[in-house]
Design an enzyme around this catalytic site. Sequence first.
Site, PDB file in Angstrom:
ATOM      1  N   THR A   9      -6.542  -6.823   3.094  1.00 31.46           N
ATOM      2  CA  THR A   9      -7.105  -6.348   4.238  1.00 31.46           C
ATOM      3  C   THR A   9      -8.580  -6.186   4.232  1.00 31.46           C
ATOM      4  O   THR A   9      -9.210  -5.956   3.309  1.00 31.46           O
ATOM      5  CB  THR A   9      -6.450  -5.071   4.526  1.00 31.46           C
ATOM      6  N   ASP A  10      -9.043  -6.273   5.402  1.00 30.58           N
ATOM      7  CA  ASP A  10     -10.489  -5.955   5.624  1.00 30.58           C
ATOM      8  C   ASP A  10     -11.020  -4.497   5.326  1.00 30.58           C
ATOM      9  O   ASP A  10     -12.018  -4.180   5.126  1.00 30.58           O
ATOM     10  CB  ASP A  10     -11.111  -6.269   7.148  1.00 30.58           C
ATOM     11  N   GLU A  11      -9.620  -3.481   5.627  1.00 31.91           N
ATOM     12  CA  GLU A  11     -10.222  -2.205   4.982  1.00 31.91           C
ATOM     13  C   GLU A  11     -10.571  -1.771   3.937  1.00 31.91           C
ATOM     14  O   GLU A  11     -11.103  -0.908   3.555  1.00 31.91           O
ATOM     15  CB  GLU A  11      -8.839  -1.363   5.403  1.00 31.91           C
TER      16      GLU A  11
ATOM     17  N   TYR B 159      -4.700   4.432   1.637  1.00 33.31           N
ATOM     18  CA  TYR B 159      -4.319   3.043   1.733  1.00 33.31           C
ATOM     19  C   TYR B 159      -5.055   1.987   1.378  1.00 33.31           C
ATOM     20  O   TYR B 159      -4.909   0.860   0.593  1.00 33.31           O
ATOM     21  CB  TYR B 159      -3.674   2.788   3.273  1.00 33.31           C
TER      22      TYR B 159
ATOM     23  N   LYS C 197      -5.112  -0.940  -1.848  1.00 32.73           N
ATOM     24  CA  LYS C 197      -5.186  -2.154  -1.387  1.00 32.73           C
ATOM     25  C   LYS C 197      -6.443  -2.913  -2.384  1.00 32.73           C
ATOM     26  O   LYS C 197      -6.627  -3.766  -2.847  1.00 32.73           O
ATOM     27  CB  LYS C 197      -5.428  -2.758  -0.075  1.00 32.73           C
TER      28      LYS C 197
HETATM   29  P1  NAD Z   1       4.846  -4.301   6.746  1.00 30.95           P
HETATM   30  O1  NAD Z   1       4.640  -2.742   6.655  1.00 30.95           O
HETATM   31  O2  NAD Z   1       5.334  -4.594   8.161  1.00 30.95           O
HETATM   32  O3  NAD Z   1       5.602  -4.866   5.932  1.00 30.95           O
HETATM   33  C1  NAD Z   1       5.703  -4.621   4.369  1.00 30.95           C
HETATM   34  C2  NAD Z   1       7.034  -5.181   3.822  1.00 30.95           C
HETATM   35  O4  NAD Z   1       6.809  -4.899   2.423  1.00 30.95           O
HETATM   36  C3  NAD Z   1       8.336  -4.742   4.269  1.00 30.95           C
HETATM   37  O5  NAD Z   1       9.249  -5.529   4.597  1.00 30.95           O
HETATM   38  C4  NAD Z   1       8.823  -4.004   3.104  1.00 30.95           C
HETATM   39  O6  NAD Z   1      10.075  -3.767   2.943  1.00 30.95           O
HETATM   40  C5  NAD Z   1       8.304  -4.573   1.993  1.00 30.95           C
HETATM   41  N1  NAD Z   1       8.041  -3.528   0.851  1.00 30.95           N
HETATM   42  C6  NAD Z   1       7.356  -2.520   0.871  1.00 30.95           C
HETATM   43  N2  NAD Z   1       7.382  -1.858  -0.504  1.00 30.95           N
HETATM   44  C7  NAD Z   1       7.845  -2.592  -1.350  1.00 30.95           C
HETATM   45  C8  NAD Z   1       8.367  -2.896  -2.565  1.00 30.95           C
HETATM   46  N3  NAD Z   1       7.936  -1.720  -3.584  1.00 30.95           N
HETATM   47  N4  NAD Z   1       8.889  -3.823  -3.132  1.00 30.95           N
HETATM   48  C9  NAD Z   1       9.330  -5.001  -2.339  1.00 30.95           C
HETATM   49  N5  NAD Z   1       9.142  -4.840  -0.702  1.00 30.95           N
HETATM   50  C10 NAD Z   1       8.383  -3.779  -0.375  1.00 30.95           C
HETATM   51  O7  NAD Z   1       3.410  -4.617   6.576  1.00 30.95           O
HETATM   52  P2  NAD Z   1       2.424  -5.951   7.304  1.00 30.95           P
HETATM   53  O8  NAD Z   1       1.809  -5.255   8.324  1.00 30.95           O
HETATM   54  O9  NAD Z   1       3.230  -6.947   7.519  1.00 30.95           O
HETATM   55  O10 NAD Z   1       1.568  -6.302   6.149  1.00 30.95           O
HETATM   56  C11 NAD Z   1       1.758  -7.211   4.952  1.00 30.95           C
HETATM   57  C12 NAD Z   1       0.634  -7.652   4.107  1.00 30.95           C
HETATM   58  O11 NAD Z   1      -0.471  -7.674   4.883  1.00 30.95           O
HETATM   59  C13 NAD Z   1       0.334  -6.166   3.713  1.00 30.95           C
HETATM   60  O12 NAD Z   1      -0.147  -6.385   2.127  1.00 30.95           O
HETATM   61  C14 NAD Z   1      -0.907  -5.597   4.128  1.00 30.95           C
HETATM   62  O13 NAD Z   1      -1.839  -4.795   3.556  1.00 30.95           O
HETATM   63  C15 NAD Z   1      -1.513  -6.777   4.484  1.00 30.95           C
HETATM   64  N6  NAD Z   1      -2.409  -6.804   6.057  1.00 30.95           N
HETATM   65  C16 NAD Z   1      -1.758  -6.233   7.001  1.00 30.95           C
HETATM   66  C17 NAD Z   1      -2.504  -6.316   8.391  1.00 30.95           C
HETATM   67  C18 NAD Z   1      -1.883  -5.634   9.595  1.00 30.95           C
HETATM   68  O14 NAD Z   1      -2.725  -5.715  10.472  1.00 30.95           O
HETATM   69  N7  NAD Z   1      -0.654  -5.501   9.537  1.00 30.95           N
HETATM   70  C19 NAD Z   1      -3.826  -6.667   8.163  1.00 30.95           C
HETATM   71  C20 NAD Z   1      -4.523  -7.341   6.955  1.00 30.95           C
HETATM   72  C21 NAD Z   1      -3.511  -7.190   5.980  1.00 30.95           C
HETATM   73  O1  DAU Z   2      -7.596  -4.012   9.515  1.00 30.24           O
HETATM   74  C1  DAU Z   2      -6.310  -4.378   9.144  1.00 30.24           C
HETATM   75  C2  DAU Z   2      -5.414  -3.163   8.621  1.00 30.24           C
HETATM   76  O2  DAU Z   2      -5.049  -2.703  10.261  1.00 30.24           O
HETATM   77  C3  DAU Z   2      -4.328  -3.314   7.909  1.00 30.24           C
HETATM   78  O3  DAU Z   2      -4.643  -3.496   6.649  1.00 30.24           O
HETATM   79  C4  DAU Z   2      -3.212  -2.294   8.187  1.00 30.24           C
HETATM   80  O4  DAU Z   2      -1.997  -2.425   7.287  1.00 30.24           O
HETATM   81  C5  DAU Z   2      -2.832  -2.009   9.545  1.00 30.24           C
HETATM   82  O5  DAU Z   2      -1.863  -0.913   9.793  1.00 30.24           O
HETATM   83  C6  DAU Z   2      -4.136  -1.958  10.355  1.00 30.24           C
HETATM   84  O6  DAU Z   2      -4.582  -0.438  10.020  1.00 30.24           O
HETATM   85  P1  DAU Z   2      -5.239   0.362  11.258  1.00 30.24           P
HETATM   86  O7  DAU Z   2      -5.236   1.943  10.891  1.00 30.24           O
HETATM   87  O8  DAU Z   2      -6.465  -0.120  12.039  1.00 30.24           O
HETATM   88  O9  DAU Z   2      -3.969   0.066  12.354  1.00 30.24           O
HETATM   89  P2  DAU Z   2      -3.178   1.370  13.378  1.00 30.24           P
HETATM   90  O10 DAU Z   2      -2.390   0.452  14.350  1.00 30.24           O
HETATM   91  O11 DAU Z   2      -2.561   2.570  12.667  1.00 30.24           O
HETATM   92  O12 DAU Z   2      -4.250   1.801  14.120  1.00 30.24           O
HETATM   93  C7  DAU Z   2      -5.179   1.187  14.875  1.00 30.24           C
HETATM   94  C8  DAU Z   2      -6.202   2.079  15.575  1.00 30.24           C
HETATM   95  O13 DAU Z   2      -5.671   2.695  16.577  1.00 30.24           O
HETATM   96  C9  DAU Z   2      -6.835   3.115  14.408  1.00 30.24           C
HETATM   97  O14 DAU Z   2      -8.447   2.993  15.059  1.00 30.24           O
HETATM   98  C10 DAU Z   2      -6.230   4.268  14.944  1.00 30.24           C
HETATM   99  C11 DAU Z   2      -5.938   4.301  16.410  1.00 30.24           C
HETATM  100  N1  DAU Z   2      -4.443   4.890  16.712  1.00 30.24           N
HETATM  101  C12 DAU Z   2      -3.418   4.374  15.910  1.00 30.24           C
HETATM  102  C13 DAU Z   2      -1.989   4.893  16.293  1.00 30.24           C
HETATM  103  C14 DAU Z   2      -1.021   4.668  15.438  1.00 30.24           C
HETATM  104  C15 DAU Z   2      -4.435   5.717  17.729  1.00 30.24           C
HETATM  105  O15 DAU Z   2      -5.425   6.015  18.352  1.00 30.24           O
HETATM  106  N2  DAU Z   2      -3.110   5.893  18.019  1.00 30.24           N
HETATM  107  C16 DAU Z   2      -2.111   5.828  17.431  1.00 30.24           C
HETATM  108  O16 DAU Z   2      -1.042   6.487  17.820  1.00 30.24           O
END
Ligand code: NAD
Ligand code: DAU
Length: 346
Positions: free
Chosen positions: A127-129, A152, A156
Amino acid sequence: MITGGAGFIGSHVVRRFLKKYPNYFIVNVDKLTYAGNLANIKDVCTLPNYQFERVDIVDAQAIQAIFKKYNITDVIHLAAESHVDRSIEGPMDFVMTNVVGTVNLLQAAKDSWSGDLQNHVFHHVSTDEVYGSLGEDGLFTEKTPYDPRSPYSASKAASDHFIKAFYHTYGLPIKLSNCSNNYGSHHFPEKLIPLMIHNIQHNKPLPVYGKGENIRDWLWVEDHASAIDAIFHHGRMGESYNVGGLNEWTNIELVKHLCSLMDQKLGRPKGESEKLITFVQDRAGHDKRYAIDASKLEEELGWTPSISFEEGLSKTVDWYLENEAWVNQVTSGAYQAYYENMYGSK
Ligand code: NAD
Ligand code: DAU
């Protein structure tokens, strides 16, 4: 092996690879936490080149066994605890899955591929975080120093460091990608965009943290899947690639945009849904701004996002409105009981 293939992004990656590469045999390894749902991939799960294994990546022996059973040649690792707010409530699951689980996979790959390292790829999806929080200006590049600020992102960042350590120390063939916020179908409704869509639809308050001034850089999930495809196949070994579409929005602008889009789609008077916006207590340690410079990926591998945010958001809203049963299933917890019943004894 694709880990986390029952989650949001993983399901899109599994679908893309199964359809585009019918000669690949894909083993989807997923624990099926609250965020994992086999319904996310039900359209492709009967394909002959697919197998699902319910395994916790924290279980080192189980992971070693999967490597042996299928003679795993390559890994795309997405399994993770992914929600920042949950990491603030309880960091330990994040340490176990994101750090220990990742090291278990690295160790299994190293043991399994020793003597033949050049014919394999271990692609870690991050992730970019990990780069921390930006001020008004600037973009994250691959050279930006790591500065994680939530449990988190710390977990990562730790996993990214182990990935690089296995490359430098043991020569494990790794690739790493760091992506900005994704949106699209099958996104668990604890995250901002699907939560807001759900609440707008049901006339529930729209909880905006703080003043809504934090900025995120949004990318269509299928464009992230296409970037993973490009990096996995053509990225340079040992390298990191940033993934993003130069698409920054403050949370409040984004929520207002969604309100107006949904007013149109639901036939509500203009401005109606905005009345649901409620400012709530800010997230602890809330990162101010993320923004990605993806020029390395664009220049080296020719990757570009395929659709505009307006088009992607409109498709996303349509998907949620047409798939209310999916939302009800994942929010009710009924699917958890179903999978315990189906796989609990495995
Ligand atoms: P998600 O939470 O939707 O899915 C995560 C999956 O991993 C689920 O299917 C869960 O069952 C599985 N999992 C969790 N713990 C596990 C374990 N101990 N063993 C096996 N499986 C397990 O997550 P996502 O949003 O699809 O993110 C996927 C990947 O991409 C993550 O590594 C996250 O850090 C990264 N990522 C997410 C975003 C985003 O915006 N969602 C952006 C950048 C990177
Ligand atoms: O940048 C990549 C990341 O983006 C991934 O690595 C993470 O897995 C993914 O969950 C996401 O993280 P964020 O914290 O940015 O996403 P989230 O959807 O939780 O929140 C987006 C923004 O919105 C953040 O600034 C918090 C705000 N927010 C979120 C929720 C759930 C609100 O204002 N209200 C809300 O109810």
